[in-house]
Design a protein around this motif. Sequence first.
Motif, short mmCIF file in Angstrom:
data_model
loop_
_atom_site.label_atom_id
_atom_site.label_comp_id
_atom_site.label_asym_id
_atom_site.label_seq_id
_atom_site.Cartn_x
_atom_site.Cartn_y
_atom_site.Cartn_z
N MET A 219 0.81 -1.21 0.00
CA MET A 219 0.00 0.00 0.00
C MET A 219 0.84 1.27 0.00
N GLU A 220 2.07 1.19 -0.54
CA GLU A 220 2.92 2.37 -0.61
C GLU A 220 2.27 3.47 -1.44
N LEU A 221 1.37 3.09 -2.35
CA LEU A 221 0.69 4.07 -3.19
C LEU A 221 -0.12 5.06 -2.35
N LEU A 222 -0.51 4.67 -1.15
CA LEU A 222 -1.32 5.55 -0.29
C LEU A 222 -0.46 6.46 0.58
N ASN A 223 0.84 6.23 0.65
CA ASN A 223 1.69 7.03 1.53
C ASN A 223 1.64 8.53 1.24
N PRO A 224 1.55 8.96 -0.03
CA PRO A 224 1.53 10.40 -0.28
C PRO A 224 0.18 11.08 -0.03
N VAL A 225 -0.83 10.31 0.39
CA VAL A 225 -2.17 10.88 0.58
C VAL A 225 -2.28 11.48 1.99
N ARG A 226 -2.55 12.77 2.06
CA ARG A 226 -2.73 13.45 3.35
C ARG A 226 -4.22 13.61 3.65
N ILE A 227 -4.57 13.33 4.88
CA ILE A 227 -5.91 13.69 5.39
C ILE A 227 -5.73 14.93 6.26
N VAL A 228 -6.39 16.01 5.88
CA VAL A 228 -6.22 17.29 6.57
C VAL A 228 -7.54 17.66 7.24
N LEU A 229 -7.51 17.83 8.56
CA LEU A 229 -8.70 18.23 9.33
C LEU A 229 -8.53 19.68 9.77
N VAL A 230 -9.54 20.50 9.50
CA VAL A 230 -9.48 21.92 9.82
C VAL A 230 -10.30 22.23 11.07
N ASN A 231 -9.63 22.73 12.10
CA ASN A 231 -10.29 23.31 13.27
C ASN A 231 -11.32 22.38 13.90
N THR A 232 -10.93 21.11 14.13
CA THR A 232 -11.83 20.17 14.79
C THR A 232 -12.13 20.63 16.20
N SER A 233 -13.38 20.42 16.64
CA SER A 233 -13.79 20.87 17.98
C SER A 233 -13.83 19.72 18.99
N HIS A 234 -13.94 18.48 18.51
CA HIS A 234 -14.08 17.33 19.42
C HIS A 234 -12.87 16.40 19.26
N PRO A 235 -12.07 16.23 20.31
CA PRO A 235 -10.88 15.38 20.18
C PRO A 235 -11.21 13.93 19.87
#
Length: 249
Positions: free
Chosen positions: A1-17
């Motif tokens: 699954m090295e193909l997925l390594n460059p994929v970033r998940i970016v969360l903006v200003n989450t309010s609930h940990p």
Amino acid sequence: MELLNPVRIVLVNTSHPGNVGGVARAMKNMGLSDLRLVTPQDYPSAEATARASGADDLLARARVVDDLDEALAGCRLVLGTSARQRTLRWPELDPRQAAARLLEVVPTGPVAVLFGRERTGLTNEELDRCQALIHIPANPEYSSLNLAAAVQVLSYELRMAALAHAPASAPAPTGGELPASHEELERLYAHLEETLLLLEFLDPDNPRHLMRRLRRLFAKADPTINEVNILRGILTQAAKGPPEHSGKP
């Protein structure tokens, strides 16, 4: 699954940990590992670690930043998620189409999927950073998805696309034929706005609407580094005006 390594998940200003922990668990289930958090309201948190349920190593590697542009640095493609229609339409993909598009680009560099606040999503200014929107076609009578559930849907489609991915017969683009990065596109938009103001084509009191439409236009074109450089060269010359020897007014 090295193909997925460059994929970033970016969360903006989450309010609930707890949602951050749930996202980490969803990502690890599907083989994603790059999590970026932009100004989270309550993080680090024991609740996030508890909800991660074994994905706390992914949380430990997560990068916390104060600026969205920092989270997107170097990305060749940025897709945003939205549960509602906008007045000015963006190009729109479903999760399966989005996964295929992201994996087309990953051989050239990092890509990102952008998720907004739990209650209000992404602002128009944040969506301006995206080349297209991802819309999950949920039940229209009950379409609200938990943040971790939305990430799970996208992560699943990415994994399925990666499992089915066959190496392209043509070599990946290099050098100036690479897709323009996030930073290069932002410099183009700043240069374009500056030049349009100089040419008095853009209303200085209300530049956002036209600039947003122009961003959508260039997002559809998906310009390369060379194409961005050509456009910026044209803008530079336009700002200088016609050569004196041209005989034109």
